[in-house]
Scaffold this motif. Sequence first.
Motif, PDB file in Angstrom:
ATOM      1  N   VAL A 181       0.824  -1.209   0.000  1.00 59.94           N
ATOM      2  CA  VAL A 181       0.000   0.000   0.000  1.00 59.94           C
ATOM      3  C   VAL A 181       0.861   1.263   0.000  1.00 59.94           C
ATOM      4  CG1 VAL A 181      -1.777   1.311   1.230  1.00 59.94           C
ATOM      5  CG2 VAL A 181      -1.874  -1.199   1.195  1.00 59.94           C
ATOM      6  N   GLU A 182       1.749   1.390   0.985  1.00 58.82           N
ATOM      7  CA  GLU A 182       2.480   2.648   1.155  1.00 58.82           C
ATOM      8  C   GLU A 182       3.512   2.888   0.059  1.00 58.82           C
ATOM      9  OE1 GLU A 182       3.265   3.917   5.403  1.00 58.82           O
ATOM     10  OE2 GLU A 182       3.005   1.761   5.703  1.00 58.82           O
ATOM     11  N   LEU A 183       4.399   1.898  -0.182  1.00 61.05           N
ATOM     12  CA  LEU A 183       5.451   2.104  -1.180  1.00 61.05           C
ATOM     13  C   LEU A 183       4.901   2.322  -2.591  1.00 61.05           C
ATOM     14  CD1 LEU A 183       8.293  -0.322  -0.018  1.00 61.05           C
ATOM     15  CD2 LEU A 183       8.344   2.171  -0.090  1.00 61.05           C
ATOM     16  N   PRO A 184       3.915   1.550  -3.059  1.00 61.85           N
ATOM     17  CA  PRO A 184       3.371   1.843  -4.400  1.00 61.85           C
ATOM     18  C   PRO A 184       2.800   3.252  -4.524  1.00 61.85           C
ATOM     19  CG  PRO A 184       2.710  -0.349  -3.711  1.00 61.85           C
ATOM     20  CD  PRO A 184       3.350   0.291  -2.524  1.00 61.85           C
ATOM     21  N   ASN A 185       2.133   3.743  -3.460  1.00 60.59           N
ATOM     22  CA  ASN A 185       1.555   5.085  -3.519  1.00 60.59           C
ATOM     23  C   ASN A 185       2.606   6.183  -3.392  1.00 60.59           C
ATOM     24  OD1 ASN A 185      -1.658   5.244  -3.435  1.00 60.59           O
ATOM     25  ND2 ASN A 185      -1.042   3.383  -2.361  1.00 60.59           N
ATOM     26  N   ALA A 186       3.737   5.867  -2.779  1.00 59.04           N
ATOM     27  CA  ALA A 186       4.806   6.859  -2.600  1.00 59.04           C
ATOM     28  C   ALA A 186       5.870   6.764  -3.678  1.00 59.04           C
ATOM     29  CB  ALA A 186       5.457   6.686  -1.225  1.00 59.04           C
ATOM     30  N   LEU A 187       5.743   5.799  -4.588  1.00 54.82           N
ATOM     31  CA  LEU A 187       6.810   5.511  -5.540  1.00 54.82           C
ATOM     32  C   LEU A 187       7.120   6.692  -6.460  1.00 54.82           C
ATOM     33  CD1 LEU A 187       8.613   3.100  -5.978  1.00 54.82           C
ATOM     34  CD2 LEU A 187       7.041   2.268  -7.737  1.00 54.82           C
ATOM     35  N   TYR A 188       6.100   7.438  -6.866  1.00 53.76           N
ATOM     36  CA  TYR A 188       6.327   8.576  -7.765  1.00 53.76           C
ATOM     37  C   TYR A 188       7.211   9.628  -7.089  1.00 53.76           C
ATOM     38  CZ  TYR A 188       5.541  12.635 -10.701  1.00 53.76           C
ATOM     39  OH  TYR A 188       5.737  13.737 -11.502  1.00 53.76           O
TER      40      TYR A 188
END
Length: 244
Positions: free
Chosen positions: A159-166
């Motif tokens: 959840v967190e890393l995919p959403n923060a990846l950009y």
Amino acid sequence: MRRAIARPIGLGRGAMLALGLLAGLWVANSGLLDQIMVYWDDIAFLSRQHMMLVAASGGAAILVGVPVGVWLSRPSAERYAETVMQVFNIGTTIPTLAVIALSMTILGIGFPPAFFGLFVASLLPIVRNTYAGLLAVPSHLKEAATGMGMTPLQILWRVELPNALYVIFSGIRTALAINFGTTPLAFLIGGGGLGELIFTGIDLMDTGMLLAGAVPTAMLAVLVDFLMGQAQLHLIPKGVNPLR
């Protein structure tokens, strides 16, 4: 309300390509291209040194900066986060040339002090963007994941890393831009790279030698920034990528 997302500051891709084309035409028409090609063997050898320095120091900064940013974003590290971040800020406030000079007194001359100075210069954008990107993940997504029975580690990875990846990619992209702009200074302490042609050309007032170092440095920097932009566009999932 749409959430604001941090974006790298700089020229657009089209403007950068246009400037590069204009610079290439100017070099070709002014007759400087022939002067630059005299140093082709040196350009090829020093470009490999330059890329090795960037890859080593930038890669180390990514391997250290992302985990540190993740750790600082955890609730258990909340009380230490700003203090640790200020330490990174101090490291970036000191001019990179001064960091390289200070590290030279401890690590000697050559690759090690150049690597350390570039590593320090590249670290803050990665840590800051990783930390800020993870904190910006909407709380309702994490609450929903908790309600589904996910563990904290699963929430981080899914959840967190995919959403923060950009935002993390933006920090890495900025760090590599800083790294490329600073790497020519490595020549001053025997670290090699294209700075050898740049600074020697300045000392000898040899425009051809100067451009033989400056033009490949600029071209490599634009190429790496373009490749990072493509990675940012295609590797980040469509649902959380504002570019798609």
